[in-house]
Motif scaffolding. Structure first.
Motif, PDB file in Angstrom:
ATOM      1  N   SER A  41       0.849  -1.190   0.000  1.00  0.00           N
ATOM      2  CA  SER A  41       0.000   0.000   0.000  1.00  0.00           C
ATOM      3  C   SER A  41       0.885   1.241   0.000  1.00  0.00           C
ATOM      4  CB  SER A  41      -0.886   0.011   1.246  1.00  0.00           C
ATOM      5  OG  SER A  41      -0.096   0.155   2.412  1.00  0.00           O
ATOM      6  N   GLU A  42       0.287   2.390  -0.283  1.00  0.00           N
ATOM      7  CA  GLU A  42       1.046   3.637  -0.255  1.00  0.00           C
ATOM      8  C   GLU A  42       1.581   3.906   1.150  1.00  0.00           C
ATOM      9  OE1 GLU A  42       1.905   5.882  -2.847  1.00  0.00           O
ATOM     10  OE2 GLU A  42       1.398   3.991  -3.840  1.00  0.00           O
ATOM     11  N   SER A  43       0.809   3.534   2.154  1.00  0.00           N
ATOM     12  CA  SER A  43       1.240   3.728   3.537  1.00  0.00           C
ATOM     13  C   SER A  43       2.485   2.889   3.844  1.00  0.00           C
ATOM     14  CB  SER A  43       0.109   3.347   4.495  1.00  0.00           C
ATOM     15  OG  SER A  43       0.539   3.427   5.832  1.00  0.00           O
ATOM     16  N   GLN A  44       2.499   1.655   3.367  1.00  0.00           N
ATOM     17  CA  GLN A  44       3.667   0.800   3.582  1.00  0.00           C
ATOM     18  C   GLN A  44       4.898   1.350   2.870  1.00  0.00           C
ATOM     19  OE1 GLN A  44       1.638  -2.855   2.250  1.00  0.00           O
ATOM     20  NE2 GLN A  44       2.292  -3.806   4.180  1.00  0.00           N
ATOM     21  N   LYS A  45       4.691   1.864   1.669  1.00  0.00           N
ATOM     22  CA  LYS A  45       5.814   2.440   0.935  1.00  0.00           C
ATOM     23  C   LYS A  45       6.373   3.659   1.670  1.00  0.00           C
ATOM     24  CE  LYS A  45       4.230   0.863  -3.613  1.00  0.00           C
ATOM     25  NZ  LYS A  45       3.713   1.258  -4.945  1.00  0.00           N
ATOM     26  N   LYS A  46       5.490   4.470   2.243  1.00  0.00           N
ATOM     27  CA  LYS A  46       5.947   5.632   3.010  1.00  0.00           C
ATOM     28  C   LYS A  46       6.760   5.205   4.227  1.00  0.00           C
ATOM     29  CE  LYS A  46       2.218   8.780   1.639  1.00  0.00           C
ATOM     30  NZ  LYS A  46       1.006   9.527   2.111  1.00  0.00           N
ATOM     31  N   ASP A  47       6.315   4.122   4.881  1.00  0.00           N
ATOM     32  CA  ASP A  47       7.063   3.618   6.046  1.00  0.00           C
ATOM     33  C   ASP A  47       8.459   3.154   5.632  1.00  0.00           C
ATOM     34  OD1 ASP A  47       4.914   4.114   7.686  1.00  0.00           O
ATOM     35  OD2 ASP A  47       4.167   2.046   7.663  1.00  0.00           O
ATOM     36  N   VAL A  48       8.537   2.479   4.495  1.00  0.00           N
ATOM     37  CA  VAL A  48       9.836   2.017   4.004  1.00  0.00           C
ATOM     38  C   VAL A  48      10.714   3.214   3.632  1.00  0.00           C
ATOM     39  CG1 VAL A  48      11.007   0.831   2.113  1.00  0.00           C
ATOM     40  CG2 VAL A  48       9.039  -0.239   3.227  1.00  0.00           C
ATOM     41  N   GLN A  49      10.108   4.216   2.983  1.00  0.00           N
ATOM     42  CA  GLN A  49      10.886   5.385   2.574  1.00  0.00           C
ATOM     43  C   GLN A  49      11.461   6.114   3.792  1.00  0.00           C
ATOM     44  OE1 GLN A  49      11.619   6.072  -0.699  1.00  0.00           O
ATOM     45  NE2 GLN A  49      13.104   7.437   0.272  1.00  0.00           N
ATOM     46  N   THR A  50      10.727   6.093   4.894  1.00  0.00           N
ATOM     47  CA  THR A  50      11.232   6.689   6.137  1.00  0.00           C
ATOM     48  C   THR A  50      12.530   6.010   6.567  1.00  0.00           C
ATOM     49  OG1 THR A  50       8.996   7.295   6.882  1.00  0.00           O
ATOM     50  CG2 THR A  50      10.707   7.128   8.567  1.00  0.00           C
ATOM     51  N   VAL A  51      12.583   4.688   6.435  1.00  0.00           N
ATOM     52  CA  VAL A  51      13.794   3.941   6.794  1.00  0.00           C
ATOM     53  C   VAL A  51      14.941   4.298   5.845  1.00  0.00           C
ATOM     54  CG1 VAL A  51      14.809   1.651   7.113  1.00  0.00           C
ATOM     55  CG2 VAL A  51      12.410   2.041   7.728  1.00  0.00           C
ATOM     56  N   LEU A  52      14.653   4.307   4.543  1.00  0.00           N
ATOM     57  CA  LEU A  52      15.689   4.637   3.559  1.00  0.00           C
ATOM     58  C   LEU A  52      16.215   6.052   3.768  1.00  0.00           C
ATOM     59  CD1 LEU A  52      14.142   3.080   0.312  1.00  0.00           C
ATOM     60  CD2 LEU A  52      15.808   2.062   1.873  1.00  0.00           C
ATOM     61  N   ASP A  53      15.312   6.993   4.084  1.00  0.00           N
ATOM     62  CA  ASP A  53      15.726   8.376   4.317  1.00  0.00           C
ATOM     63  C   ASP A  53      16.599   8.486   5.573  1.00  0.00           C
ATOM     64  OD1 ASP A  53      14.366   9.206   2.082  1.00  0.00           O
ATOM     65  OD2 ASP A  53      12.603   9.914   3.178  1.00  0.00           O
ATOM     66  N   TYR A  54      16.223   7.743   6.606  1.00  0.00           N
ATOM     67  CA  TYR A  54      16.999   7.797   7.850  1.00  0.00           C
ATOM     68  C   TYR A  54      18.448   7.394   7.595  1.00  0.00           C
ATOM     69  CZ  TYR A  54      18.796   6.568  12.452  1.00  0.00           C
ATOM     70  OH  TYR A  54      19.585   6.475  13.574  1.00  0.00           O
ATOM     71  N   PHE A  55      18.648   6.350   6.788  1.00  0.00           N
ATOM     72  CA  PHE A  55      20.002   5.865   6.506  1.00  0.00           C
ATOM     73  C   PHE A  55      20.621   6.547   5.279  1.00  0.00           C
ATOM     74  CE2 PHE A  55      18.443   2.289   9.099  1.00  0.00           C
ATOM     75  CZ  PHE A  55      19.500   2.181   9.995  1.00  0.00           C
ATOM     76  N   ASP A  56      19.917   7.526   4.748  1.00  0.00           N
ATOM     77  CA  ASP A  56      20.422   8.316   3.612  1.00  0.00           C
ATOM     78  C   ASP A  56      20.733   7.427   2.402  1.00  0.00           C
ATOM     79  OD1 ASP A  56      20.995  10.778   2.459  1.00  0.00           O
ATOM     80  OD2 ASP A  56      23.137  10.622   2.910  1.00  0.00           O
ATOM     81  N   ILE A  57      19.846   6.462   2.162  1.00  0.00           N
ATOM     82  CA  ILE A  57      19.982   5.594   0.990  1.00  0.00           C
ATOM     83  C   ILE A  57      19.393   6.327  -0.208  1.00  0.00           C
ATOM     84  CG2 ILE A  57      19.312   3.402  -0.078  1.00  0.00           C
ATOM     85  CD1 ILE A  57      21.237   3.032   2.235  1.00  0.00           C
ATOM     86  N   LYS A  58      20.250   6.685  -1.157  1.00  0.00           N
ATOM     87  CA  LYS A  58      19.824   7.451  -2.322  1.00  0.00           C
ATOM     88  C   LYS A  58      19.609   6.584  -3.562  1.00  0.00           C
ATOM     89  CE  LYS A  58      20.375  11.436  -0.176  1.00  0.00           C
ATOM     90  NZ  LYS A  58      19.199  12.236   0.262  1.00  0.00           N
ATOM     91  N   VAL A  59      20.241   5.433  -3.585  1.00  0.00           N
ATOM     92  CA  VAL A  59      20.239   4.640  -4.817  1.00  0.00           C
ATOM     93  C   VAL A  59      18.878   4.003  -5.092  1.00  0.00           C
ATOM     94  CG1 VAL A  59      21.059   2.504  -3.717  1.00  0.00           C
ATOM     95  CG2 VAL A  59      21.571   2.954  -6.132  1.00  0.00           C
ATOM     96  N   TYR A  60      18.065   3.785  -4.045  1.00  0.00           N
ATOM     97  CA  TYR A  60      16.735   3.195  -4.217  1.00  0.00           C
ATOM     98  C   TYR A  60      15.674   4.059  -3.539  1.00  0.00           C
ATOM     99  CZ  TYR A  60      18.590  -1.290  -5.914  1.00  0.00           C
ATOM    100  OH  TYR A  60      19.199  -2.275  -6.659  1.00  0.00           O
ATOM    101  N   SER A  61      14.466   3.995  -4.090  1.00  0.00           N
ATOM    102  CA  SER A  61      13.306   4.670  -3.511  1.00  0.00           C
ATOM    103  C   SER A  61      12.181   3.650  -3.339  1.00  0.00           C
ATOM    104  CB  SER A  61      12.828   5.807  -4.430  1.00  0.00           C
ATOM    105  OG  SER A  61      11.516   6.225  -4.082  1.00  0.00           O
ATOM    106  N   ALA A  62      11.368   3.839  -2.320  1.00  0.00           N
ATOM    107  CA  ALA A  62      10.230   2.944  -2.097  1.00  0.00           C
ATOM    108  C   ALA A  62       9.153   3.107  -3.162  1.00  0.00           C
ATOM    109  CB  ALA A  62       9.629   3.206  -0.711  1.00  0.00           C
ATOM    110  N   PHE A  63       9.258   4.150  -3.976  1.00  0.00           N
ATOM    111  CA  PHE A  63       8.224   4.432  -4.969  1.00  0.00           C
ATOM    112  C   PHE A  63       8.699   4.170  -6.398  1.00  0.00           C
ATOM    113  CE2 PHE A  63       7.534   7.045  -1.228  1.00  0.00           C
ATOM    114  CZ  PHE A  63       6.214   6.742  -0.912  1.00  0.00           C
ATOM    115  N   ASP A  64       9.864   3.554  -6.534  1.00  0.00           N
ATOM    116  CA  ASP A  64      10.426   3.297  -7.857  1.00  0.00           C
ATOM    117  C   ASP A  64      11.173   1.968  -7.827  1.00  0.00           C
ATOM    118  OD1 ASP A  64      11.404   3.412 -10.413  1.00  0.00           O
ATOM    119  OD2 ASP A  64      12.532   5.265 -10.145  1.00  0.00           O
ATOM    120  N   SER A  65      10.997   1.150  -8.852  1.00  0.00           N
ATOM    121  CA  SER A  65      11.631  -0.167  -8.891  1.00  0.00           C
ATOM    122  C   SER A  65      13.091  -0.097  -9.303  1.00  0.00           C
ATOM    123  CB  SER A  65      10.881  -1.078  -9.866  1.00  0.00           C
ATOM    124  OG  SER A  65       9.528  -1.227  -9.499  1.00  0.00           O
ATOM    125  N   GLU A  66      13.459   0.905 -10.077  1.00  0.00           N
ATOM    126  CA  GLU A  66      14.811   0.961 -10.648  1.00  0.00           C
ATOM    127  C   GLU A  66      15.784   1.695  -9.726  1.00  0.00           C
ATOM    128  OE1 GLU A  66      15.425   1.525 -14.917  1.00  0.00           O
ATOM    129  OE2 GLU A  66      13.301   2.052 -15.029  1.00  0.00           O
TER     130      GLU A  66
END
Length: 339
Positions: free
Chosen positions: A307-332
């Motif tokens: 769901s969009e809510s789950q993707k937002k939760d994942v993006q919060t984790v990626l943002d916290y660790f400053d992961i730029k190479v992947y986004s929760a809203f994009d497969s590539e």
């Protein structure tokens, strides 16, 4: 073996099913046979020709390994760092099965004992029936190895700083969401959720540093994505040193030839056609037959599972660790392997 250790092992085995006991017996016999074979064939083994894959569990490493077996004369050493089935001595405390986290070693640390053990492993002198379980027949004719790590990404910077490796290792990255979803469906679907805690290992690494954040991740999905981050951050942070080749699962699916060509160029080797021909073969660990015939479908198949809510939760984790190479809203990935 001490009596205490013997009875501990015996007590543990008594809880195994008949099938599990048979697997252990087969693995033990395989270890005895292949250890003897390698001793006899020692002069034929050239470990400087080894290839190394570092990836996440369910990250596509078996598929990549299968592609590289097309080069021939290389037997498989599977996950030396596995906390239950690996071959690194437990007294080094790289991790335990109970913690289910990943080994970490500071890249500038001097650790002669670990270095000595890894040299033995990479020479084929320290194996068991599990680490030799993939294509064991190759041990009768190999001249080197493909060493496949699925729990070694956070040790990769230390390995390249402390051991002489001819061909740059491959850091094989896959989007953390499909990795996490596959881990859940394959390994954790029956497990009760447990928040992350500081693991009982010699160097807890980023987990200890970020435990306040990680311990609050309250779903299997976000917890596993958090583990993906701490497993890969040490290598991502040192990526500019160019001591290994980083390639992306998604690029290998969509653009296999330029992705592999870049890797082989780094090794100073030409890319054989037979290697490209193996790209579309199904991985032996694709237990649910999930490989799609269309590469775009294969890459995007996880998008509708969240769901969009789950993707937002994942993006919060990626943002916290400053992961730029992947986004929760994009497969590539944001970077191409061949660029």
């Amino acid at each position: 073996m001490s009596k205490v250790l013997y009875y501990r092992i015996r007590k543990k085995i008594n809880h195994f099913s008949v099938f599990q006991r048979l697997k252990l017996i087969v693995a033990w016999l395989r270890s005895l046979v292949l250890s003897s074979v390698l001793r006899v064939r020692r002069k034929h083994i050239k470990p400087d020709e080894n290839l190394y894959i570092f990836a996440d569990p369910r990250g596509g490493s078996t598929w990549l390994m299968q592609i590289l077996t097309s080069l021939g004369n290389r037997a498989i050493i599977w996950e030396p760092f596995h906390q239950r089935y690996g071959v690194v001595s437990s007294h080094l405390r790289l991790g335990t099965q109970k913690t289910k986290t990943y080994p970490f070693v500071p890249k500038d640390l001097e650790w002669p004992e670990l270095k000595k053990e890894l040299i033995k492993i990479f020479n084929g002198q320290q194996i068991n029936g599990i680490t030799t379980s993939l294509h064991p027949s190759q041990y009768f004719s190999n001249t080197s190895f493909i060493v496949k790590f699925i729990k070694g990404n956070a040790v990769l910077p230390w390995i390249v700083n402390n051991l002489k490796i001819k061909y740059k290792p491959i850091h094989f990255l896959r989007h953390p969401i499909p990795v996490a979803l596959s881990q859940i469906s394959t390994f954790q679907y029956r497990e009760k959720f447990q928040p992350l805690s500081i693991p009982d290992q010699k160097y807890p690494g980023l987990i200890e540093e970020h435990i306040d954040f990680l311990s609050k991740l309250d779903t299997q999905l976000t917890r596993n994505v958090g583990l993906w981050c701490v497993h890969n951050l040490p290598a991502l942070a040192s990526q500019k040193e160019q001591k290994w080749v980083t390639i992306y699962y998604e690029n290998l699916i969509m653009d296999p030839e330029p992705t592999l060509r870049r890797c082989f160029k780094e090794w100073g080797l030409s890319l054989p056609q037979k290697t490209l021909d193996k790209v579309r073969l199904r991985s032996p660990t694709d237990r649910e037959n999930q490989l799609k015939s269309d590469p775009t479908q294969q890459m995007n198949k996880w998008q509708n599972a969240l769901s969009e809510s789950q993707k937002k939760d994942v993006q919060t984790v990626l943002d916290y660790f400053d992961i730029k190479v992947y986004s929760a809203f994009d497969s590539e990935p944001k970077i191409k392997s061949h660029e």
